[in-house]
Design a protein around this motif. Structure first.
Motif: not given
Length: 237
Positions: A187-188, A192-198, A200-201
């Motif tokens: 998830p990391q 930042e632009t490549k990240l989904w929010n925690d 949602s994971f």
């Protein structure tokens, strides 16, 4: 035939260059020598790969990290007398290494970034930025004599690697050898632009566990541990 692949970073970009390596090896043949220049953080992916003859590892973040060591590596690369040097990175830092290697041919794309194309003797037409990196790299490999075909990712995964992963999983209650099913979430990312929010994971992992009995295994670096632990607490088992 001696060829040098210049793909320094990052981990995902190095992985996406693996099919080009396979293409070059298949096209140039077993007798050809194919070397790879990579930065230290991404080097472990390539170590032991049977398709690579020599792996040259340099410090991350350019020449300023260890100038004397880099100059030594530059002299070593030049002494190899490469028939061609392939710039899969297309940045100023890779362009400098391409020039330092002093190959008979230096090949890359005409629209490489940071004016790195000035170090090339042969330039492929500008690539479409919407083209997937794997396809772009395969095109460069084909131009250099690589075999055309589907993308094949060849990694050197040893018995010890597999046993280590199975040990890590079993310590956390997942035993694939006993039939436990799992999937991996990474998830990391650096940007930042490549990240989904925690959150949602976490919800994704929880839903997979509840609906299908498939456990989530989270992977990341030491610096990611705090956020990974938070996702684990929210997801459950």
């Amino acid at each position: 035939m001696k060829a040098l692949i210049v793909k320094l970073s990052s981990i995902g970009d190095v992985v996406q260059t693996l099919p080009a390596l396979y293409s070059l090896r298949k096209g140039l043949g077993k007798a050809a020598e194919i070397d790879w220049l990579v930065e230290e953080p991404s080097s472990s992916i390539l170590k032991g790969n049977p398709l690579i003859d020599n792996l040259f590892v340099v410090k991350n973040r350019g020449w300023t990290q260890d100038l004397s060591a880099n100059l030594k590596t530059a002299r070593l690369l030049a002494s190899r007398k490469y028939d061609m040097v392939l710039d899969f990175q297309g940045l100023l830092k890779s362009g400098v290494w391409v020039r330092a290697a002093k190959g008979k041919r230096s090949i890359g794309f005409s629209n490489s970034r940071e004016l790195s194309s000035i170090f090339l003797t042969e330039k492929l037409p500008a690539y479409d930025p919407d083209t997937h990196a794997v396809d772009r790299y395969l095109k460069l490999a084909a131009f250099a004599g690589g075999a055309q075909g589907k993308a094949i990712f060849r990694l050197n995964i040893t018995k010890e690697d597999k046993e280590k992963v199975l040990g890590i999983l079993s310590q956390r209650g997942i035993d694939p050898q006993a039939g436990a099913r799992f999937f991996v979430i990474a998830p990391q990312a650096r940007w930042e632009t490549k990240l989904w929010n925690d959150g949602s994971f976490a919800r994704l992992a929880k839903a997979a566990i509840e609906r299908f009995g498939i456990y989530a295994a989270l992977a990341g670096g030491e610096k990611d541990k705090k956020r990974l632990d938070a996702i684990c607490r929210e997801a459950g088992p």
